[in-house]
Write an enzyme that holds these catalytic residues in place. Structure first.
Site, mmCIF file in Angstrom:
data_model
loop_
_atom_site.group_PDB
_atom_site.id
_atom_site.type_symbol
_atom_site.label_atom_id
_atom_site.label_comp_id
_atom_site.label_asym_id
_atom_site.label_seq_id
_atom_site.Cartn_x
_atom_site.Cartn_y
_atom_site.Cartn_z
ATOM 1 N N LYS A 53 -6.427 1.549 -0.172
ATOM 2 C CA LYS A 53 -7.691 1.781 -0.863
ATOM 3 C C LYS A 53 -7.847 3.291 -1.106
ATOM 4 C CE LYS A 53 -9.871 -0.347 2.477
ATOM 5 N NZ LYS A 53 -10.885 -0.902 3.388
ATOM 6 N N ASP A 77 -16.140 2.440 14.904
ATOM 7 C CA ASP A 77 -14.948 3.245 14.643
ATOM 8 C C ASP A 77 -14.964 4.500 15.511
ATOM 9 O OD1 ASP A 77 -12.746 4.455 13.626
ATOM 10 O OD2 ASP A 77 -13.658 5.022 11.717
ATOM 11 N N ASN A 102 -7.312 0.022 5.545
ATOM 12 C CA ASN A 102 -6.287 1.064 5.567
ATOM 13 C C ASN A 102 -5.945 1.383 7.024
ATOM 14 O OD1 ASN A 102 -6.421 1.273 2.804
ATOM 15 N ND2 ASN A 102 -7.586 3.173 2.774
ATOM 16 N N GLN A 103 -4.689 1.378 7.335
ATOM 17 C CA GLN A 103 -4.275 1.697 8.703
ATOM 18 C C GLN A 103 -3.214 2.798 8.680
ATOM 19 O OE1 GLN A 103 -5.661 0.747 11.589
ATOM 20 N NE2 GLN A 103 -7.197 -0.248 10.283
ATOM 21 N N CYS A 126 -2.954 -1.810 5.145
ATOM 22 C CA CYS A 126 -1.979 -0.925 4.498
ATOM 23 C C CYS A 126 -1.503 0.092 5.519
ATOM 24 C CB CYS A 126 -2.615 -0.211 3.308
ATOM 25 S SG CYS A 126 -1.518 1.036 2.607
ATOM 26 N N ASP A 140 -14.177 -4.425 4.605
ATOM 27 C CA ASP A 140 -13.544 -3.307 5.293
ATOM 28 C C ASP A 140 -13.629 -3.586 6.802
ATOM 29 O OD1 ASP A 140 -12.543 -0.663 5.789
ATOM 30 O OD2 ASP A 140 -14.617 -0.094 6.265
ATOM 31 N N ARG A 141 -12.782 -2.949 7.592
ATOM 32 C CA ARG A 141 -12.808 -3.238 9.031
ATOM 33 C C ARG A 141 -13.668 -2.237 9.808
ATOM 34 N NH1 ARG A 141 -7.729 -2.300 13.020
ATOM 35 N NH2 ARG A 141 -8.821 -0.312 13.185
ATOM 36 N N ASP A 142 -13.259 -0.953 9.781
ATOM 37 C CA ASP A 142 -13.908 0.051 10.631
ATOM 38 C C ASP A 142 -15.276 0.460 10.083
ATOM 39 O OD1 ASP A 142 -11.616 -0.085 12.148
ATOM 40 O OD2 ASP A 142 -10.672 1.618 11.135
ATOM 41 N N GLY A 183 -12.477 6.395 15.963
ATOM 42 C CA GLY A 183 -11.348 7.212 15.513
ATOM 43 C C GLY A 183 -10.229 6.245 15.171
ATOM 44 N N TYR A 184 -9.028 6.579 15.533
ATOM 45 C CA TYR A 184 -7.928 5.620 15.337
ATOM 46 C C TYR A 184 -7.903 4.645 16.516
ATOM 47 C CZ TYR A 184 -6.230 8.648 11.635
ATOM 48 O OH TYR A 184 -6.126 9.371 10.477
HETATM 49 MG MG LIG Z 1 -14.626 1.879 6.974
#
Ligand SMILES: [Mg+2]
Length: 388
Positions: free
Chosen positions: A109, A17, A52-53, A90, A9-11, A19-20
């Site tokens: 996901k 993370d 997930n983006q 995504c 996973d990235r964030d 936020g966005y």
């Molecule tokens: Mg995450």
């Protein structure tokens, strides 16, 4: 030839993370990430990010901007000598505002679409692969794809678990501990393989002795003559046969679940997730998880305090593991050394104060040293926090 991979996973797994993330400047690697990914590479894993983006569907970031963000992420990792094999994202979300991306997608996901796509494109053996992430969506995606899973259970960030969410195979407080778990798992796998090979070799050396007693047994032709005549002997001979045969079938069901469980956990579809996950490593972790996530139906009101205490204990344990795996810092080491000197200076100043032969100046001087050293300790601790 297929490869084994670690899907990441990235964030809050690789980067913090806020936020966005909509700007490359917001990309900050979490502690230990470069070192941990480097270790995974040495272990022979492909490194594949699956993220997930939904910010794209929500109009917060464009795909072009996301490419820049990921380019910066790759650059930060390259500075630490690590290279990702691929990044899959995504952009879709059913509640988006950009029409083009507003839809349900199997790529998102907890669906396993991104992992399956990567497996096809990069020739990845999912049964030999792992998914590591900080949410149950990551665990679900990994399990549905047929991977083993590790949930990053960081202190101060309790995971929200839906009733249908599968249990992770393992839990870790950060990526560094996750890599340690993988190393331990591979070590155990190799040890188990070596043990089974040794047992097979021992069985082969003992087997030649068995045929010898079997060769003299061609005499049984005389026994069949007796069995049809005596009904009592029929009842004896079958039980004798059963005694010799049943020990073989009996161990099989006991052994096959343990040996076949591992493949099953890889290949079972999501509907059968509850089966494999509790079987192997989770006797301890499931207890922890149940104590956190599933006690609601059982709680009489008087037990709420007990449950709360259990959860606090669980969090304290996680915090302890987190501290154990936190990065060593020179600043922290220096802070401890200077702190000792500061306390020593303070003690000496008190000693000087009690000594009538010492002047006030010497006491004030030592107190000045103690204060200066204590300020230095504070500065070093701030630098330690900033370096994390
Ligand atoms: Mg995450």
């Amino acid at each position: 030839m297929t490869h084994k991979a670690v899907f990441l996973d990235r964030d809050d797994t690789l980067i913090s993370d806020p936020g966005y993330i909509s700007d490359p400047a917001q990309v900050k690697l979490l502690p230990h990430v470069g070192q941990s990914l480097s270790m995974l590479k040495k272990m022979g894993y492909l490194l594949v990010v699956v993220t997930n983006q939904s910010g794209i569907a929500r109009g917060i970031v464009t795909e072009q901007r996301l490419e820049q963000i990921h380019h910066h992420l790759k650059k930060l990792l390259a500075d630490e000598g690590v290279y990702l094999d691929a990044i899959y994202y995504c952009p879709y979300h059913p509640d988006g505002t950009v029409e083009q991306y507003t839809l349900e997608s199997d790529l998102r996901k907890p669906q396993p679409g991104m992992l399956l796509k990567a497996a096809e494109e990069l020739e990845i053996d999912l049964s030999q692969s792992w998914m590591i992430g900080d949410s149950y969506r990551d665990v679900a995606a990994g399990t549905r794809a047929g991977c083993r899973t590790i949930l990053l259970d960081t202190p101060g960030k309790p995971q929200v678990r839906e009733p249908d969410d599968p249990e992770p195979d393992k839990r870790a407080v950060n990526l560094r501990e996750a890599v340690n778990i993988l190393r331990m798992f591979e070590f155990q796998q190799k040890a188990q393989a070596a043990r089974s090979m040794r047992q097979q070799a021992e069985a082969q050396t003992t087997e030649p002795e068995k045929p010898e007693p079997e060769t003299p047994t061609p005499q049984p032709p005389s026994e069949p003559k007796a069995t049809p005549t005596d009904s009592t002997e029929q009842s004896v001979s079958p039980t004798a046969d059963e005694q010799s045969e049943t020990p073989r079938p009996q161990p099989m069901p006991a052994e096959t679940p343990t040996t076949e469980d591992k493949p099953r956990t890889f290949t079972q579809p999501p509907e059968t997730q509850p089966g494999p996950l509790p079987q192997r490593p989770t006797p301890d972790t499931t207890q922890d998880v149940k104590s956190i996530h599933e006690p609601k139906p059982e709680i009489p009101s008087s037990d709420k305090t007990h449950q709360l205490l259990e959860e606090i204990l669980h969090r304290v344990k996680i915090k302890h593991r987190y501290d154990q795996y936190s990065e060593f810092s020179v600043f922290m080491l220096l802070a401890w050394l200077v702190q000792v000197l500061a306390v020593f200076s303070l003690v000496v100043s008190i000693w000087f104060g009690l000594d009538a032969d010492r002047g006030v100046d010497s006491v004030q001087t030592m107190i000045g040293y103690a204060v200066a050293l204590q300020l230095l300790v504070i500065a070093l601790l701030l630098m330690h926090d900033k370096s994390r």
